[in-house]
Structure formats: structure tokens, C-alpha cells
Design a protein around this motif. Structure first.
Motif, short mmCIF file in Angstrom:
data_model
loop_
_atom_site.label_atom_id
_atom_site.label_comp_id
_atom_site.label_asym_id
_atom_site.label_seq_id
_atom_site.Cartn_x
_atom_site.Cartn_y
_atom_site.Cartn_z
N GLU A 85 44.04 90.00 66.19
CA GLU A 85 45.05 90.04 66.94
C GLU A 85 45.30 88.77 67.95
OE1 GLU A 85 45.56 93.49 69.38
OE2 GLU A 85 44.67 94.88 68.20
N SER A 86 46.45 88.45 68.04
CA SER A 86 46.90 87.02 68.70
C SER A 86 47.73 87.16 70.03
CB SER A 86 47.59 86.22 67.57
OG SER A 86 48.86 86.44 67.76
N ASN A 87 47.74 85.94 70.76
CA ASN A 87 48.40 86.05 71.87
C ASN A 87 49.89 85.47 71.55
OD1 ASN A 87 47.90 83.17 70.94
ND2 ASN A 87 47.67 82.57 73.03
N VAL A 88 50.49 85.77 70.44
CA VAL A 88 51.87 85.50 70.13
C VAL A 88 52.56 86.70 70.82
CG1 VAL A 88 53.58 85.01 68.52
CG2 VAL A 88 51.24 83.80 68.06
N LEU A 89 53.69 86.20 71.64
CA LEU A 89 54.50 87.32 72.14
C LEU A 89 55.62 87.80 71.14
CD1 LEU A 89 55.13 85.71 75.65
CD2 LEU A 89 53.70 87.71 75.19
N TYR A 143 60.13 78.68 67.17
CA TYR A 143 59.93 78.82 68.40
C TYR A 143 58.94 79.77 68.97
CZ TYR A 143 64.37 76.25 68.00
OH TYR A 143 65.36 75.33 67.82
N THR A 144 57.73 79.82 68.43
CA THR A 144 56.75 80.91 68.77
C THR A 144 56.39 80.57 70.08
OG1 THR A 144 55.91 80.55 66.31
CG2 THR A 144 54.32 81.55 67.93
N ALA A 145 55.98 81.61 70.84
CA ALA A 145 55.78 81.66 72.15
C ALA A 145 54.16 82.34 72.19
CB ALA A 145 56.75 82.28 72.97
N ARG A 146 53.19 81.72 72.97
CA ARG A 146 52.01 82.28 73.19
C ARG A 146 51.70 82.34 74.71
NH1 ARG A 146 51.59 78.87 68.48
NH2 ARG A 146 50.60 79.86 66.63
#
Length: 424
Positions: free
Chosen positions: A236-240, A151-154
Motif C-alpha cells: 500500500e502507498s501514501n498516494v491520495l 499530478y499525483t498527491a502523496r
């Protein structure tokens, strides 16, 4: 320690999957006048019955306004990048059956799932302060969650409006990437900070970054609304992550994952800690009267002070009942007062329990207070938040109390409380 009430978070049921929660910093469990509809202090992102996510599909390069109308009338989601009066790039978005999309912003229009307005530091006296000119975008950002584990959140800057469009005008920061796809930034930007090591006392603050409309990560611009973007941060990523902070230039949101929430104290646990302190019958060392923390409901609303309300000399931490030496009034905040126990001079304020469980990094007893506001929570929690630089205005950063958004003291942002037990 708090297993008896874990069912508040994670009881086996047919409830929808919870991706996580967004909690607005500066509120102690609810908005001053109560949570109403989509306007509230915390928002749970739950798996939707039917996926509503979208993903990029067709790209159109348009040379006349009429061309733009033809594309927009299809009823699909799209992002428009205006390059000049004569050229616009429109990226169409098609349905994505694998993701759910949640939109956050100041607008109360239907596409917004979570309505957020400007947070006023210390503005919890029951009156909602009116902001004359908000700096939060009407369609500020969107969070896209994968419908399958984990359930990855971006997070992405900007949200789709009622016409299913995101519009970046001529003056907005925008560019074409080396691989050919368009991207851009919103006026005041969406900033994100991922703590190093998760959401716990041992964690260290990460670096504040800006998130683009397409979800790429950039260093901060020279000023909040500058037209030139920062540099792309490729690793780096936009994954919360649990504990990620999202700043919308006027309000800062804390992201807590479902797993992270499982380890936070529950409302029942916080209430038990309050009752435990009161059962010990702490006393004012001067008046020898018994002190008691107000109920959670009164603490959330910062209601009128009670007779047994604990007060503290923040410079030393000695807890007293309220006493007026004949030259100060209750309404005078942060007055310089001399502690009768140790003669140290400093602010003298009432103590209020921190009632928002999502801000606690552990389940420890409420033994420390933030300086200068007097909100009380666990030692690990005050130490964590006192190290976190939060965006303030359009260029400054400073640590603040998560329960009321008051800027913490420059020398020390917290004080250890010293209670006196009953003499008998």
C-alpha cells in the motif's frame, strides 16, 4: 444533468492547475462563524507559481548539541531524529523542482497553508466551541503534489516548522529501516483510509492505516500514541485517491481530486434541487401548512428555525411542520415523540439540507436524512457515509454525518423521507 453549471468547476481559463481539495468533515459548507484566511472548511491545493517541494539529501549523525546548531543554521529543511541525549540523526532536505508542498496543522504560523482545529460534533450553532486541550498537532502533516500530470498527491506525517525543521524527540516512535534511512511517527499519528472503488455509492470502506514521517504505510498502533509502531504494509502507498480520508486525531479531512470534483453537484445544482422540493409544496399532514427548506445560507449556519421548516419523525420518515403537543419545547433535542401518521415513537428533529457538495457521491435529489441529526442529502450519499467508520477520540471508530460530525444511530444511520403533497 448538471452540465449547465459545470463551469463552476472546470471552465477553460488561465487559472492555476488544481491538484485537489481537502474538506474538513463536520462542516456544512463553511465554518460556523465563516471562513477566514487559512482557517476554513475546505482548502484548494493549486499549482504554485514556483515549486516549493523538498526531497531527502544529506544525512548527518551528530553527537553534540553544537553539531545540531551548525546543521540547522544552514537554512535548509531537515528532519531531526533524537536517538539519545548524545546522538541525533539529521536528514537534510534539498529543493525539489518537480513538486509542490502544502502543510496542514493547528498552528497559525506561516509554514502552515491550511489551519485545522478540533471538530466538535454537532457544534454548528453559530458558536465556535473552544477546545481546552487540542489533540491535533501544530504541524500535523504535509501533502506533496507532482507538478506534472497526473499530478499525483502523496501524504506524509508531520510538517516543517518555522525553522524548516521536523523534530522527533526521544519519546517519539522512530526507527532505522533495513535500507538504512530513518523514519518515525508523530505523537497521535496521521491515519489514512482509501475507499475501495473510489468515491461512489458502490465503494466499500478501506482499512485505516498510519502514515509515517517518510510516507510509508503501517498498520495502526495498539493505542493512538503508543511508542511501538504497527507493521509495515508494503503493498500500500501514501498516494491520495479521490475519497481518501485523513484523520489528524481531532479532525478528519476528505481528499477530493480535481477529476472527482468535476462529477460532484455544484452549489447551483443543490440550490436547484432545494427549489424543486419547495416548488412541489410539501405539506404538513396534520396542520396542512406548506413546508419549505430554508435557503442554503441559513442551512449552512443552522440559523434559527423558520415557520415553514420541515421536521421529521426519524423512526418512520414522515415529514411534518413543527407542532408542539403542549409538553415539549423546540430546544429539546432528540425527544421521543409519537408520529401522528403511523404511531411510531422516535426522535423528532428539524431537517437541514446538506450544503457541502464535496460530500455527495452523486447528484441525486435530497430524499434521505441522517439519523439523529436530520441533515438531508441523496440516498446514495447517506448510504455511503453510514458505512464509513471514522476515528473518534484516541481509540474508537464510528460512522458520522459528514455535515455535522454527529455519530449516526447504531441500528440505522439514515431515514427515507416521506413527504405529503398539497391536498388541492
Amino acid at each position: 444533468m448538471f452540465s449547465s453549471s459545470q463551469e463552476e468547476h472546470c471552465a477553460p481559463s488561465k487559472d492555476p492547475v488544481k491538484y485537489g481539495e481537502l474538506v474538513v468533515l463536520g462542516y456544512n459548507g463553511s465554518l460556523p462563524n465563516g471562513d477566514r484566511g487559512r482557517r476554513k472548511s475546505r482548502f484548494a491545493l493549486l499549482k504554485r507559481t514556483k515549486a516549493n517541494g523538498v526531497k531527502p539529501s544529506t544525512v548527518h549523525i551528530l553527537n553534540t548539541p553544537q553539531d545540531s546548531k551548525v546543521v540547522n543554521c544552514k537554512g535548509q529543511h531537515s528532519i531531526s531524529y533524537t536517538l539519545s541525549r548524545h546522538q541525533t540523526v539529521v536528514v537534510e532536505y534539498s529543493h525539489d523542482k518537480d513538486t509542490d508542498m502544502f502543510q496542514i496543522g493547528r498552528s497559525t504560523e506561516n509554514p502552515i497553508d491550511f489551519v485545522v482545529t478540533d471538530t466538535v460534533a454537532g457544534g454548528q450553532d453559530g458558536e465556535e466551541t473552544q477546545i481546552t486541550q487540542s489533540t491535533i498537532s501544530r504541524f500535523a502533516c504535509r501533502v506533496v503534489c507532482e507538478r506534472s500530470p497526473p499530478y499525483t498527491a502523496r501524504i506524509y506525517a508531520a510538517g516543517f516548522d518555522s525553522s524548516k525543521n521536523i523534530f522527533l524527540g526521544e519519546k517519539a516512535a522512530k526507527w532505522k529501516n533495513p535500507d538504512g534511512h530513518m523514519d518515525g511517527l508523530t505523537t497521535n499519528g496521521v491515519l489514512v483510509m482509501h475507499p475501495k472503488g473510489g468515491f461512489m455509492e458502490e465503494s466499500k470502506p478501506g482499512v485505516w492505516r498510519e502514515i509515517s514521517v517518510c510516507g510509508d504505510v503501517y498498520t495502526l498502533r495498539e493505542t493512538r500514541s503508543a511508542q511501538t509502531p504497527g507493521k509495515l504494509v508494503e503493498n500500500e502507498s501514501n498516494v491520495l485517491q479521490d475519497g481518501s480520508l485523513v484523520d489528524l486525531c481531532g479532525a478528519t479531512l476528505l481528499w477530493r481530486t480535481a477529476e472527482g470534483l468535476f462529477h460532484t453537484p455544484t452549489q447551483k445544482h443543490l440550490e436547484a434541487l432545494r427549489q424543486e422540493i419547495n416548488a412541489a409544496r410539501p405539506q404538513c399532514p396534520v396542520g396542512l401548512n406548506t413546508l419549505a427548506f430554508p435557503s442554503m445560507q441559513r442551512s449552512r449556519a443552522l440559523s434559527s428555525l423558520e415557520d415553514k421548516q420541515p421536521w421529521v419523525y426519524l423512526a418512520c420518515g414522515h415529514v411534518h411542520g413543527y407542532h408542539n403537543w403542549g409538553h415539549r419545547s423546540e430546544r429539546e433535542p432528540n425527544t421521543q415523540r409519537e408520529c401522528p401518521m403511523c404511531r411510531v415513537v422516535g426522535p423528532y428533529v428539524p431537517l437541514w439540507l446538506g450544503c457541502e457538495p464535496a460530500f455527495y457521491v452523486d447528484t441525486g435529489a435530497p430524499t434521505h436524512a441522517f439519523v439523529p441529526c436530520g441533515h438531508v442529502c441523496s440516498e446514495k450519499s447517506v448510504k455511503y457515509w453510514s458505512e464509513i467508520p471514522l476515528p473518534h477520540g484516541t481509540h474508537a471508530f464510528h460512522a458520522a454525518c459528514p455535515f455535522c460530525a454527529t455519530q449516526l444511530g447504531p441500528s440505522q444511520g439514515w431515514s427515507k423521507l416521506i413527504f405529503q403533497g398539497p391536498v388541492d
